[in-house]
Design an enzyme around this catalytic site. Structure first.
Site, PDB file in Angstrom:
ATOM      1  N   CYS A 174       0.807  -1.230   0.000  1.00 49.12           N
ATOM      2  CA  CYS A 174       0.000   0.000   0.000  1.00 49.12           C
ATOM      3  C   CYS A 174       0.833   1.271   0.000  1.00 49.12           C
ATOM      4  CB  CYS A 174      -0.947   0.013   1.193  1.00 49.12           C
ATOM      5  SG  CYS A 174      -2.389  -0.979   0.839  1.00 49.12           S
TER       6      CYS A 174
HETATM    7  N1  CO8 Z   1     -20.776  -8.963   6.049  1.00 50.31           N
HETATM    8  C1  CO8 Z   1     -21.402  -9.013   7.248  1.00 50.31           C
HETATM    9  N2  CO8 Z   1     -20.751  -9.187   8.404  1.00 50.31           N
HETATM   10  C2  CO8 Z   1     -19.416  -9.379   8.347  1.00 50.31           C
HETATM   11  C3  CO8 Z   1     -18.696  -9.361   7.125  1.00 50.31           C
HETATM   12  C4  CO8 Z   1     -19.437  -9.150   5.951  1.00 50.31           C
HETATM   13  N3  CO8 Z   1     -18.851  -9.096   4.746  1.00 50.31           N
HETATM   14  N4  CO8 Z   1     -17.394  -9.551   7.386  1.00 50.31           N
HETATM   15  C5  CO8 Z   1     -17.278  -9.692   8.714  1.00 50.31           C
HETATM   16  N5  CO8 Z   1     -18.500  -9.597   9.292  1.00 50.31           N
HETATM   17  C6  CO8 Z   1     -18.839  -9.727  10.712  1.00 50.31           C
HETATM   18  C7  CO8 Z   1     -17.845 -10.603  11.448  1.00 50.31           C
HETATM   19  O1  CO8 Z   1     -18.218 -11.952  11.349  1.00 50.31           O
HETATM   20  C8  CO8 Z   1     -17.965 -10.069  12.857  1.00 50.31           C
HETATM   21  O2  CO8 Z   1     -19.095 -10.649  13.484  1.00 50.31           O
HETATM   22  P1  CO8 Z   1     -19.032 -11.055  15.031  1.00 50.31           P
HETATM   23  O3  CO8 Z   1     -18.820  -9.749  15.768  1.00 50.31           O
HETATM   24  O4  CO8 Z   1     -20.356 -11.674  15.250  1.00 50.31           O
HETATM   25  O5  CO8 Z   1     -17.865 -11.977  15.164  1.00 50.31           O
HETATM   26  C9  CO8 Z   1     -18.274  -8.586  12.672  1.00 50.31           C
HETATM   27  O6  CO8 Z   1     -18.761  -8.450  11.344  1.00 50.31           O
HETATM   28  C10 CO8 Z   1     -17.059  -7.720  12.841  1.00 50.31           C
HETATM   29  O7  CO8 Z   1     -15.986  -8.262  12.044  1.00 50.31           O
HETATM   30  P2  CO8 Z   1     -14.557  -7.652  12.010  1.00 50.31           P
HETATM   31  O8  CO8 Z   1     -14.059  -7.484  13.403  1.00 50.31           O
HETATM   32  O9  CO8 Z   1     -13.713  -8.404  11.026  1.00 50.31           O
HETATM   33  O10 CO8 Z   1     -14.927  -6.233  11.345  1.00 50.31           O
HETATM   34  P3  CO8 Z   1     -14.217  -4.846  11.504  1.00 50.31           P
HETATM   35  O11 CO8 Z   1     -15.129  -3.931  12.190  1.00 50.31           O
HETATM   36  O12 CO8 Z   1     -12.806  -4.953  12.014  1.00 50.31           O
HETATM   37  O13 CO8 Z   1     -14.113  -4.385   9.964  1.00 50.31           O
HETATM   38  C11 CO8 Z   1     -12.463  -4.268   8.201  1.00 50.31           C
HETATM   39  C12 CO8 Z   1     -13.403  -5.167   9.040  1.00 50.31           C
HETATM   40  C13 CO8 Z   1     -13.346  -3.342   7.374  1.00 50.31           C
HETATM   41  C14 CO8 Z   1     -11.650  -5.143   7.297  1.00 50.31           C
HETATM   42  C15 CO8 Z   1     -11.568  -3.433   9.146  1.00 50.31           C
HETATM   43  O14 CO8 Z   1     -10.994  -4.249  10.128  1.00 50.31           O
HETATM   44  C16 CO8 Z   1     -10.452  -2.718   8.415  1.00 50.31           C
HETATM   45  O15 CO8 Z   1     -10.654  -2.021   7.442  1.00 50.31           O
HETATM   46  N6  CO8 Z   1      -9.221  -2.834   8.929  1.00 50.31           N
HETATM   47  C17 CO8 Z   1      -8.046  -2.162   8.376  1.00 50.31           C
HETATM   48  C18 CO8 Z   1      -7.656  -2.857   7.168  1.00 50.31           C
HETATM   49  C19 CO8 Z   1      -6.537  -2.214   6.423  1.00 50.31           C
HETATM   50  O16 CO8 Z   1      -6.279  -1.054   6.421  1.00 50.31           O
HETATM   51  N7  CO8 Z   1      -5.881  -3.029   5.702  1.00 50.31           N
HETATM   52  C20 CO8 Z   1      -4.907  -2.603   4.851  1.00 50.31           C
HETATM   53  C21 CO8 Z   1      -4.838  -3.638   3.859  1.00 50.31           C
HETATM   54  S1  CO8 Z   1      -4.425  -3.082   2.345  1.00 50.31           S
HETATM   55  C22 CO8 Z   1      -2.727  -3.148   2.101  1.00 50.31           C
HETATM   56  O17 CO8 Z   1      -1.928  -2.974   2.925  1.00 50.31           O
HETATM   57  C23 CO8 Z   1      -2.302  -3.463   0.747  1.00 50.31           C
HETATM   58  C24 CO8 Z   1      -2.167  -4.904   0.560  1.00 50.31           C
HETATM   59  C25 CO8 Z   1      -2.073  -5.147  -0.859  1.00 50.31           C
HETATM   60  C26 CO8 Z   1      -3.382  -5.196  -1.542  1.00 50.31           C
HETATM   61  C27 CO8 Z   1      -3.456  -6.234  -2.530  1.00 50.31           C
HETATM   62  C28 CO8 Z   1      -4.764  -6.256  -3.253  1.00 50.31           C
HETATM   63  C29 CO8 Z   1      -5.638  -7.402  -3.033  1.00 50.31           C
END
Ligand code: CO8
Length: 373
Positions: free
Chosen positions: A156
């Site tokens: 990223c």
């Molecule tokens: N729909 C409905 N519910 C869902 C879904 C979904 N799609 N996904 C998860 N849930 C549920 C989970 O099951 C969980 O339920 P429960 O509480 O009952 O267990 C609840 O929602 C909460 O889940 P999470 O804790 O996983 O959800 P978050 O609130 O943490 O949100 C995010 C998830 C949006 C992914 C968030 O954690 C986030 O954005 N984090 C930061 C990510 C980030 O910045 N990453 C950078 C990566 S990119 C990068 O560095 C480049 C890499 C190269 C890219 C290559 C391309 C592919």
């Protein structure tokens, strides 16, 4: 030493966009079928049923409303759920070079420059379509640039680290002018059958033209830059050239992007805010000297948290603009796309900061100042 300036930028956007509702409908159809096909194993407790995805969750947890992709039909076909790309002959331009070239051409046009004015091309992106010839050299060739090109990759932070490399090339006299191209074709690396990550990424290409200050009118002076990396397995892809030789050979699903999103959120936000504040302090600048922060575009809640820590006050959307609602996470391109879309309204002398953060972990930060036209 010669100073470098960001002279112009350009953008290529794929023609097709996929909304959260479209993506979720496809995923949920697939889940329904999977649960039906595995009903016996689920009933006997051998496996868990898969849970549906939801547009409401995606928008609330990430701020993402849609994403662009190089092939909408392939992504939304439940028998495929990945883009389909026609394999091109060796004498045809590659998908990545074509996307990067379109963005590069727009950057040149916006600066009123010709490829003859450019000495080098840096292609910096999370993943390259092939190893060689470099995508940068392909773009250099397509533009007819007499000079050099090379590829580089820092997930990223590919865009900002590439920008810093371009600045260094100008300031050490390697080149008069460099095209930094960041084509992020992310959707082929995304597991559209993984509920946790199927909504996160989108495709785009962005380009910046970096020039020697004494040859450029207008644009943006570079006041300072910072790079930081800290090893973490919380964002990972095991895709690589050794996959076919590995014993045991990794399954297809093990070559995609995976992350511990919560941990990333918690660990990266404070690191980014601290780096920005330290960089500002070292340059005897205050956060309020920054008219705008062009932050990496992964998650709206991360950006709100980082901007609040940096400004130490409430702030307007104009001070930390968002493009991830339309584009989703475009990996190394995000902060550069935010700059491209939202760099109007600066008077000469006004300052802003581009900052990327993500896998590695990696953080790249560049402070710029608007020059007189
Ligand atoms: N729909 C409905 N519910 C869902 C879904 C979904 N799609 N996904 C998860 N849930 C549920 C989970 O099951 C969980 O339920 P429960 O509480 O009952 O267990 C609840 O929602 C909460 O889940 P999470 O804790 O996983 O959800 P978050 O609130 O943490 O949100 C995010 C998830 C949006 C992914 C968030 O954690 C986030 O954005 N984090 C930061 C990510 C980030 O910045 N990453 C950078 C990566 S990119 C990068 O560095 C480049 C890499 C190269 C890219 C290559 C391309 C592919």
């Amino acid at each position: 030493m010669t100073n470098a300036v960001i002279r112009s930028s350009g953008l290529w956007t794929p023609p097709e966009s996929v909304s959260n509702d479209e993506l979720v409908a496809c995923y949920n159809n697939w889940v329904e079928r999977w649960n039906r096909d595995n009903a016996d194993a689920i009933a006997s407790g051998q496996t868990e049923p898969k849970a549906p995805s939801s547009s409401g969750f995606i928008e609330k947890a990430s701020g993402i409303k849609s994403r662009y992709t190089i092939d909408k039909a392939g992504v939304l076909d439940i028998d495929r759920m990945r883009p389909q790309v026609r394999r091109r002959a060796d004498d045809e331009i590659s998908v990545m070079a074509e996307a990067g070239l379109a963005a590069a051409r727009e950057a040149l046009e916006r600066a009123g420059r010709d490829p003859a004015d450019v000495d080098g091309v840096i292609c910096s992106a999370t993943t390259m379509q092939r190893t060689y010839p470099c995508i940068a050299i392909e773009i250099q060739h397509a533009l007819g640039i007499d000079g050099f090109g090379y590829d580089m990759s820092v997930a990223c932070s590919s865009g900002t680290f590439g920008l810093i490399n371009a600045i260094n090339a100008i300031e050490t006299g390697q080149a008069r002018s460099i095209l930094l191209v960041t084509p992020e074709i992310t959707t082929p690396q995304l597991n559209f059958r993984d509920r946790d990550s199927h909504f996160i990424f989108g495709d785009v290409a962005v380009a910046f033209l970096i020039e020697r200050a004494d040859l450029a009118e207008g644009g943006w002076s570079i006041l300072g830059s910072r790079m930081k990396t800290v090893y973490s397995n919380n964002i990972r892809s095991n895709f690589g050239f050794m996959n076919a030789c590995e014993n045991p050979e990794p399954a297809f699903e093990d070559r995609y992007f995976v992350q511990e999103g919560r941990k990333v959120f918690k660990e990266v936000c404070p690191m980014v805010a601290e780096l920005i504040l330290d960089q500002l302090q070292s340059m005897q600048l205050a956060a309020n000297d920054m008219k705008r922060l062009w932050l990496h575009q992964a998650n709206i809640n991360m950006n709100l948290m980082i901007a609040r820590k940096v400004f130490d006050r409430e702030f307007s959307e104009d001070e930390a603009p968002v493009i991830l609602d339309e584009f989703a996470n475009t990996a190394g391109a995000g902060s550069l796309v935010a700059f491209h879309r939202h760099s109007d309204g600066f008077a000469p002398g006004e300052k802003g900061l581009l900052c990327s953060f993500g896998a590695g972990y990696s953080i790249g930060s560049v402070i710029v100042e608007k020059r007189a036209a």
